[in-house]
Design a protein around this motif. Structure first.
Motif, PDB file in Angstrom:
ATOM      1  N   MET A 100       0.833  -1.210   0.000  1.00  0.00           N
ATOM      2  CA  MET A 100       0.000   0.000   0.000  1.00  0.00           C
ATOM      3  C   MET A 100       0.871   1.265   0.000  1.00  0.00           C
ATOM      4  O   MET A 100       0.559   2.217  -0.708  1.00  0.00           O
ATOM      5  N   LEU A 105       2.060   1.710  -3.502  1.00  0.00           N
ATOM      6  CA  LEU A 105       0.995   2.244  -4.355  1.00  0.00           C
ATOM      7  C   LEU A 105       0.805   3.739  -4.084  1.00  0.00           C
ATOM      8  O   LEU A 105       0.662   4.541  -5.019  1.00  0.00           O
ATOM      9  N   SER A 124       3.445   5.643  -5.674  1.00  0.00           N
ATOM     10  CA  SER A 124       3.343   5.681  -7.139  1.00  0.00           C
ATOM     11  C   SER A 124       2.240   6.640  -7.599  1.00  0.00           C
ATOM     12  O   SER A 124       2.373   7.299  -8.633  1.00  0.00           O
ATOM     13  N   VAL A 125       1.163   6.774  -6.837  1.00  0.00           N
ATOM     14  CA  VAL A 125       0.133   7.737  -7.245  1.00  0.00           C
ATOM     15  C   VAL A 125       0.598   9.181  -6.969  1.00  0.00           C
ATOM     16  O   VAL A 125       0.282  10.109  -7.736  1.00  0.00           O
ATOM     17  N   ALA A 180     -11.304   1.617  -7.520  1.00  0.00           N
ATOM     18  CA  ALA A 180      -9.868   1.920  -7.534  1.00  0.00           C
ATOM     19  C   ALA A 180      -9.639   3.426  -7.470  1.00  0.00           C
ATOM     20  O   ALA A 180      -8.761   3.906  -6.737  1.00  0.00           O
ATOM     21  N   PHE A 183     -10.177   4.694  -3.998  1.00  0.00           N
ATOM     22  CA  PHE A 183      -9.057   4.302  -3.142  1.00  0.00           C
ATOM     23  C   PHE A 183      -7.817   5.164  -3.423  1.00  0.00           C
ATOM     24  O   PHE A 183      -7.126   5.611  -2.495  1.00  0.00           O
ATOM     25  N   LEU A 184      -7.547   5.433  -4.687  1.00  0.00           N
ATOM     26  CA  LEU A 184      -6.386   6.263  -5.022  1.00  0.00           C
ATOM     27  C   LEU A 184      -6.523   7.676  -4.448  1.00  0.00           C
ATOM     28  O   LEU A 184      -5.550   8.248  -3.938  1.00  0.00           O
ATOM     29  N   TYR A 185      -7.729   8.237  -4.490  1.00  0.00           N
ATOM     30  CA  TYR A 185      -7.915   9.556  -3.870  1.00  0.00           C
ATOM     31  C   TYR A 185      -7.808   9.467  -2.336  1.00  0.00           C
ATOM     32  O   TYR A 185      -7.360  10.423  -1.701  1.00  0.00           O
ATOM     33  N   CYS A 186      -8.206   8.350  -1.759  1.00  0.00           N
ATOM     34  CA  CYS A 186      -7.980   8.161  -0.305  1.00  0.00           C
ATOM     35  C   CYS A 186      -6.480   8.262   0.005  1.00  0.00           C
ATOM     36  O   CYS A 186      -6.082   8.907   0.984  1.00  0.00           O
ATOM     37  N   LEU A 219      -5.246  11.906  -0.379  1.00  0.00           N
ATOM     38  CA  LEU A 219      -5.721  12.763   0.705  1.00  0.00           C
ATOM     39  C   LEU A 219      -5.025  12.410   2.030  1.00  0.00           C
ATOM     40  O   LEU A 219      -4.631  13.301   2.798  1.00  0.00           O
ATOM     41  N   ALA A 220      -4.842  11.117   2.273  1.00  0.00           N
ATOM     42  CA  ALA A 220      -4.132  10.690   3.485  1.00  0.00           C
ATOM     43  C   ALA A 220      -2.727  11.298   3.503  1.00  0.00           C
ATOM     44  O   ALA A 220      -2.269  11.805   4.536  1.00  0.00           O
ATOM     45  N   ILE A 270      -1.954  11.484   7.301  1.00  0.00           N
ATOM     46  CA  ILE A 270      -2.687  10.432   8.011  1.00  0.00           C
ATOM     47  C   ILE A 270      -2.171   9.079   7.533  1.00  0.00           C
ATOM     48  O   ILE A 270      -2.009   8.873   6.328  1.00  0.00           O
ATOM     49  N   LEU A 325      -3.195   5.726   6.764  1.00  0.00           N
ATOM     50  CA  LEU A 325      -4.557   5.244   6.516  1.00  0.00           C
ATOM     51  C   LEU A 325      -4.882   3.931   7.238  1.00  0.00           C
ATOM     52  O   LEU A 325      -5.947   3.803   7.856  1.00  0.00           O
ATOM     53  N   LEU A 326      -3.973   2.972   7.180  1.00  0.00           N
ATOM     54  CA  LEU A 326      -4.233   1.684   7.838  1.00  0.00           C
ATOM     55  C   LEU A 326      -4.400   1.867   9.349  1.00  0.00           C
ATOM     56  O   LEU A 326      -5.320   1.317   9.953  1.00  0.00           O
ATOM     57  N   ALA A 383      -7.686   3.519  10.156  1.00  0.00           N
ATOM     58  CA  ALA A 383      -8.813   2.596  10.010  1.00  0.00           C
ATOM     59  C   ALA A 383      -8.873   1.611  11.176  1.00  0.00           C
ATOM     60  O   ALA A 383      -9.954   1.291  11.676  1.00  0.00           O
TER      61      ALA A 383
END
Lengths: 116, 116, 116, 116
Positions: C1, C4, C7-8, C65, C68-71, C74-75, C80, C82-83, C86
């Motif tokens: 994660m 990823l 990479s985004v 997807a 999730f990529l915008y999450c 933003l994180a 933040i 994220l894991l 959550a």
């Protein structure tokens, strides 16, 4: 409707809240209110959503009212005459989706509701 | 507005699309249209959102029209008189957020826009 | 994660698109993508939504997807993890909604899903 | 992430809430949570959204967590492997929007964010 629009504009002016009312911000507020309305229905079945109790129906009426009030505020800021815009859109829809060709089709309805 | 509401109801009846129009589904459609309207503004600054070019403004008018048309459909299904509901909500707001106490406050405005 | 997410972020940097990525704008983009995902389901019954054909399921995968990529974007902007966020939220939910007290209740579930 | 997904599924099973979790309903819940996250930012300027105080940032973390948890639930119901789906989408985006051709363009970014 003009009267209501004037009164919601005056409500914002009286509180000096117009400074927050850029079209960008109003479009966010409108989406947030639409989502609050939807939240009422999210765990109901379609069938339950057709038979709301009085308290839930009242809550839905207030949320729908909020959506409508933001429509009026945004229409004002963008100088859009809401009733006329809606009539024009209806006519455009009627031309693009002739009743005889699309009757009863979920696929056509989906295409319609996705159209720009 | 009554006339417009009747014409959007007839539009759906003519196409046999009313079967899709549970309040649950209409609340989703309304939220989707509100989001499409917001999409126009998402990468614009607030300042740019106040100065749309003609094509973008026209697109905004059509999306806002769609939001309004779904408001009318949903109001019909829930047996809500939209103008009256909006007027009642305005009066409630005016009582809960007296102009003298909340003037210019972003915090109060946020609280207002979050209120049920 | 983490990979990823990196990479985004790189994807946006390579295109000089980070300037659009204020948390405000990213929250709008996230809501717009969530709405596009929901649009797939708006005229389906709940039962139909459980049995998507391959093409529709693929479309849903791509929209999910995007959400999730915008999450992840933003994180990053809000610093933040994220894991962890959550996991903390899950623990808070478990404390506030003990299984024994809320089992099977739509009302409790609605209350849960409305909680701040 | 697998572990977190399993734990949110177990959370729903323990409360007998899985019956509410049709993909249609989960897509609504996801959109509602995304909207609650956005609500935090709606009256802030972009600049203010980059400098949240600790309490607001914590609230944003919790709302973002909720969005992510619904992503995991929906991915499970649709049998989508979320990380793989996001990687595939990234690759597709990179092909369709080559960095050299789209650099810094708001128009291209808008087109990108609207692409199916």
């Amino acid at each position: 409707m003009k009267e209501l629009q004037e009164s919601v504009l005056q409500f914002a002016r009286d509180r000096d809240w117009e400074k927050f009312h850029s079209p960008k911000n109003l479009s966010m507020a409108l989406a947030v209110e639409a989502s609050e309305l939807m939240e009422i229905f999210q765990w109901l079945t379609e069938s339950q959503s057709r038979e709301l109790d009085a308290a839930t129906r009242q809550k839905a009426a207030e949320e729908l009212a909020d959506v409508f009030l933001y429509c009026l505020l945004l229409a004002d800021k963008l100088d859009i005459e809401l009733l006329n815009a809606a009539k024009s859109k209806m006519q455009k829809n009627a031309l693009n989706y002739p009743a005889d060709e699309v009757r009863g089709s979920a696929r056509k309805y989906h295409e319609y509701s996705k159209a720009p």
